[in-house]
Enzyme design. Structure first.
Site, mmCIF file in Angstrom:
data_model
loop_
_atom_site.group_PDB
_atom_site.id
_atom_site.type_symbol
_atom_site.label_atom_id
_atom_site.label_comp_id
_atom_site.label_asym_id
_atom_site.label_seq_id
_atom_site.Cartn_x
_atom_site.Cartn_y
_atom_site.Cartn_z
ATOM 1 N N PRO A 1 0.828 -1.214 0.000
ATOM 2 C CA PRO A 1 0.000 0.000 0.000
ATOM 3 C C PRO A 1 0.860 1.260 0.000
ATOM 4 C CG PRO A 1 -0.744 -1.568 1.667
ATOM 5 C CD PRO A 1 0.574 -2.066 1.175
ATOM 6 N N PRO A 2 0.302 2.365 -0.434
ATOM 7 C CA PRO A 2 1.074 3.619 -0.424
ATOM 8 C C PRO A 2 1.363 4.091 0.992
ATOM 9 C CG PRO A 2 -1.206 4.009 -1.107
ATOM 10 C CD PRO A 2 -1.034 2.538 -1.039
ATOM 11 N N GLY A 3 2.511 4.748 1.134
ATOM 12 C CA GLY A 3 2.866 5.338 2.420
ATOM 13 C C GLY A 3 3.475 4.382 3.413
ATOM 14 N N THR A 4 3.862 3.185 2.978
ATOM 15 C CA THR A 4 4.388 2.196 3.920
ATOM 16 C C THR A 4 5.908 2.201 4.023
ATOM 17 O OG1 THR A 4 4.197 0.569 2.131
ATOM 18 C CG2 THR A 4 2.421 0.634 3.745
ATOM 19 N N GLY A 5 6.594 3.031 3.258
ATOM 20 C CA GLY A 5 8.037 3.174 3.407
ATOM 21 C C GLY A 5 8.868 2.468 2.360
ATOM 22 N N LYS A 6 8.323 2.215 1.186
ATOM 23 C CA LYS A 6 9.076 1.512 0.136
ATOM 24 C C LYS A 6 10.254 2.354 -0.356
ATOM 25 C CE LYS A 6 5.270 1.046 -2.274
ATOM 26 N NZ LYS A 6 4.269 1.466 -1.281
ATOM 27 N N THR A 7 9.991 3.619 -0.636
ATOM 28 C CA THR A 7 11.072 4.500 -1.109
ATOM 29 C C THR A 7 12.128 4.686 -0.030
ATOM 30 O OG1 THR A 7 9.495 5.667 -2.535
ATOM 31 C CG2 THR A 7 11.573 6.768 -2.073
ATOM 32 N N HIS B 33 -28.551 8.477 13.299
ATOM 33 C CA HIS B 33 -27.848 7.725 12.243
ATOM 34 C C HIS B 33 -26.549 7.125 12.782
ATOM 35 C CE1 HIS B 33 -26.806 6.959 7.946
ATOM 36 N NE2 HIS B 33 -25.567 7.031 8.438
ATOM 37 N N GLU B 34 -25.729 7.944 13.441
ATOM 38 C CA GLU B 34 -24.447 7.455 13.952
ATOM 39 C C GLU B 34 -24.653 6.489 15.108
ATOM 40 O OE1 GLU B 34 -21.803 7.898 12.324
ATOM 41 O OE2 GLU B 34 -22.662 9.365 10.949
#
Length: 702
Positions: free
Chosen positions: A272-278, A493-494
């Site tokens: 997923p995006p934002g997980t620290g791959k770069t 509703h909530e």
């Protein structure tokens, strides 16, 4: 998963310093050249006299004698004022001198002749004019004999010719200007060409030659030196352990060569995006101490055919010269997607780039010392030839952090923040399931901004709560005007979502309910897993999620009737439908059997179906059946626990936001918590005070 650290020291810093020095020298030489040009022009245009030769002249004697002279260096544009002077004629030598001190100054012409027996003859020059047709100077003069002789004596010198000198205005300035005007079109063309050439090369923008017409075939990758280490990254222990082998190879390539081991060719990080791959790729380069070429998949393509393949070649050629090094390609799916899935118009261009990338990664040419790392969110869309051993040998999945990793990430980002001692990062980690490392960093940063906005030096728990809400649903719309009736409807509703979530068999538990508007929502209910972060979901969990999503609409219909239901449940239906569709078409959790009708997302074009029209109808019917069954279940829970629903609504109308402790108290004891009751009493007392202060007008007048 990552600490906010620049992490890269671009090697172009030295290049920028060199460029600055070169620019300074260029400016210095341009100043010198400009000064020389100005000096030359000043010399050219300065007022002074120069000498020109009289080619020939003739004096015709008589009472109205004329002097005709052809002079080199004169131009027809000259005009002269009244000329006064004297002419002396001699027997043997006739000399003419003409002095000129400026364009508009008087001109004096003097001629001298000595006569043997009669003495001197004096001529008074009346004027001098230029005959523009032949370029000759004509001098008209009147003569008088000083010894009383007749004017016929002057005729005796008719036809006498000789050479003389002429002092005249300098015409070189005029000639230079004429030459410059003649060269002006060429100069303008050259200047415009140089400006276009410099702007096209991007020299004006700091000396960088990116995105210009002359570097279309050059790689856009940035060469940098990474300063990120594995210690800067919280969590991902297994992933970092896998990458240590790459680090060791880059440090000691001979060790692997001596053992006959094939060097690792490539590593692909997916998740997923934002997980620290770069950040992991930067950490590998930082640990190994090697150069780091950073590029993007889309950076290879351009509007011209063949540019992508040429940029791939250029990138690998540069990497080979800098070896050992790392090439990192972010979002590689934009260039490495499966062949045959794109339309014909763009297929050939994308295929050329991909084929060149495949050849460079495992072709005839050697690239010892170059490790290719790539990142993508969609491993399933990448071409099989790209993923095979010999190209990308290692496929490392980077998942969302679990609770332990989230706590570690929060600690990393809170190192330089002044957090209140009452804040437990473990509790914050429990409240943020499914958050990526980037989102966790954003939570800490948003909390810091909120504290600064209130001129506080310490971040408190309220800042953390608000920051989490901002990341989930956006900033609060506290200024939005909402009627009491609409506010009450949102509360029902909530509360309906929360009530169903409390009574269904699920691994999730209700953490928070709020009726404060955020974004497009009037409120929201937050549920988190009870134990850990399960990647596996049971069928009962999925059905409970559908029932909880339908709880809002069920509460509206139970309280207000079928005709008063609202559009507030649209996002709930979207969520419920997606879960039910996945259960039927992908997960084999329906009456249609253990069949996957829809492959993983992205493996087929959206307009291609692998099932018949009848199967499509069966799928739709099964999805509708699952949702209707869970909606009935939600309505049953609402009807059976009406009192609990009313208590949740009352608590929301009093406090606007209630947390897990208050929710659990109401669920177990079927009454309001003491804190909510205290707020209720304070509000009632305030309302009484306001009513007592407002007196009827009639009483005031009396």
């Amino acid at each position: 998963m990552k600490k906010r650290n620049k992490g890269l020291v671009e090697q172009t810093t030295t290049e920028k310093n060199n460029f600055s020095r070169k620019t300074a020298w260029k400016v210095f030489w341009w100043v010198i050249i400009l000064a020389v040009v100005i000096g030359v022009l000043a010399y050219i245009f300065s007022p002074r006299a120069a000498t020109a030769v009289v080619e020939s002249w003739k004096l015709n004697g008589g009472s109205n004698s004329t002097l005709t002279a052809k002079v080199s260096g004169f131009s027809n544009e000259l005009t002269f004022k009244q000329i006064n002077g004297s002419t002396y004629v001699t027997d043997t030598i006739l000399q003419v001198s003409i002095t000129f001190d400026g364009l508009n100054s008087p001109l004096t012409v003097t001629a001298h002749k000595t006569v043997n027996s009669n003495g001197n003859v004096i001529f008074n020059i009346a004027n001098l004019s230029i005959n523009q047709s032949n370029g000759q100077i004509t001098v008209n003069s009147n003569g008088t004999m000083m010894n009383g002789g007749s004017s016929n004596n002057t005729k005796s010198i008719a036809g006498f010719e000789t050479l003389g000198t002429f002092i005249a205005p300098d015409t070189r300035a005029r000639d230079v200007l004429n030459g410059l005007f003649g060269l002006l079109p060429i100069i303008i063309f050259v200047v415009f060409f140089l400006l276009f050439w410099r702007s096209a090369r991007g020299i004006s923008a700091g000396g960088r030659e990116e995105d210009n017409i002359f570097s279309i075939g050059k790689t856009q990758a940035k060469l940098a030196k990474s300063t990120v280490k594995f210690t800067n990254i919280a969590g991902l222990q297994e992933e970092k352990h896998e990458l240590l082998e790459i680090v060791d190879y880059l440090k000691n390539p001979l060790k692997y060569a001596q053992m006959g081991a094939r060097s690792p060719r490539g590593v692909i990080l997916y998740g997923p995006p934002g997980t620290g791959k770069t950040l992991l790729a930067k950490a590998v380069a930082g640990e190994a101490g090697v150069p780091f070429f950073q590029s993007t998949g889309s950076g290879f393509e351009d509007m011209l055919v063949g540019v992508g393949a040429k940029r791939v070649r250029d990138l690998f050629n540069k990497a080979k010269k800098a070896a050992p090094c790392i090439i990192f390609i972010d979002e590689i799916d934009s260039v490495g997607s499966k062949r045959g899935r794109v339309e014909l118009s763009s297929y050939s261009v994308v295929e050329q780039t991909l084929n060149q990338l495949l050849a460079e990664m495992d072709g005839f040419t050697s690239r010892t010392g170059v490790v290719v790392m790539a990142a993508t969110n969609r491993l399933d869309v990448l071409d099989d030839a790209l993923l095979r051993p010999g190209r990308f040998d290692r496929h490392i999945q980077i998942n969302l952090p679990d609770i332990k990793e989230r706590e570690g990430i929060l600690k990393v980002h809170a190192e330089n923040k002044n957090l209140s001692s009452k804040i437990s990062l473990l509790d914050v980690a429990k409240r943020t399931p499914g958050f990526s490392g980037a989102q966790l960093e954003n939570v800490i940063n948003e909390a810091t901004l909120l504290a600064v906005r209130d001129n506080r030096t310490t971040i408190n728990i309220n800042d953390i709560d608000e920051a989490i809400d901002r990341v989930i649903a956006g900033p609060a719309k506290k200024s939005r005007v909402i009627s009491d009736e609409d506010r009450k409807l949102v509360a029902y509703h909530e509360a309906g979502h929360a009530l169903v979530g409390l009574h269904v068999h699920s691994n999730d538990e209700v953490q928070k309910i709020t009726i404060i508007p955020r974004g497009q929502a009037g409120g929201y209910t937050l549920s988190t897993p009870k134990s850990g972060d399960l990647n596996l979901k049971r069928k009962s969990d999925l059905l409970a999620m559908i029932a909880t999503a339908m709880g809002g609409r069920a509460a509206e219909e139970e309280i207000y009737g079928n005709l008063e239901i609202t559009t507030g449940a649209s996002s709930d239906f979207y969520k419920a439908t997606n879960i039910a569709r996945a259960m039927v078409t992908q997960l084999g959790m329906s009456k249609l059997g253990q069949v996957q009708y829809v492959p993983s997302q992205g493996t087929l074009p959206s307009n291609v179906k692998l099932y018949s029209e009848q199967t499509a109808k069966d799928i739709d019917n099964e999805i509708n059946f699952i949702i209707e069954e869970q909606y009935k279940k939600a309505k049953t829970i609402i009807k059976s626990n009406r009192k609990e629903l009313e208590l949740l609504v009352e608590a929301l109308l009093i406090a606007e936001t209630i947390l897990k402790s208050d929710i659990d108290f109401i669920h177990k004891n079927t009454k309001l918590p003491p804190e909510i009751l205290l707020q209720k009493q304070e509000q009632q007392a305030k309302q009484k005070l306001n009513k007592s202060e407002v007196k009827p007008e009639s009483e005031t007048n009396s």
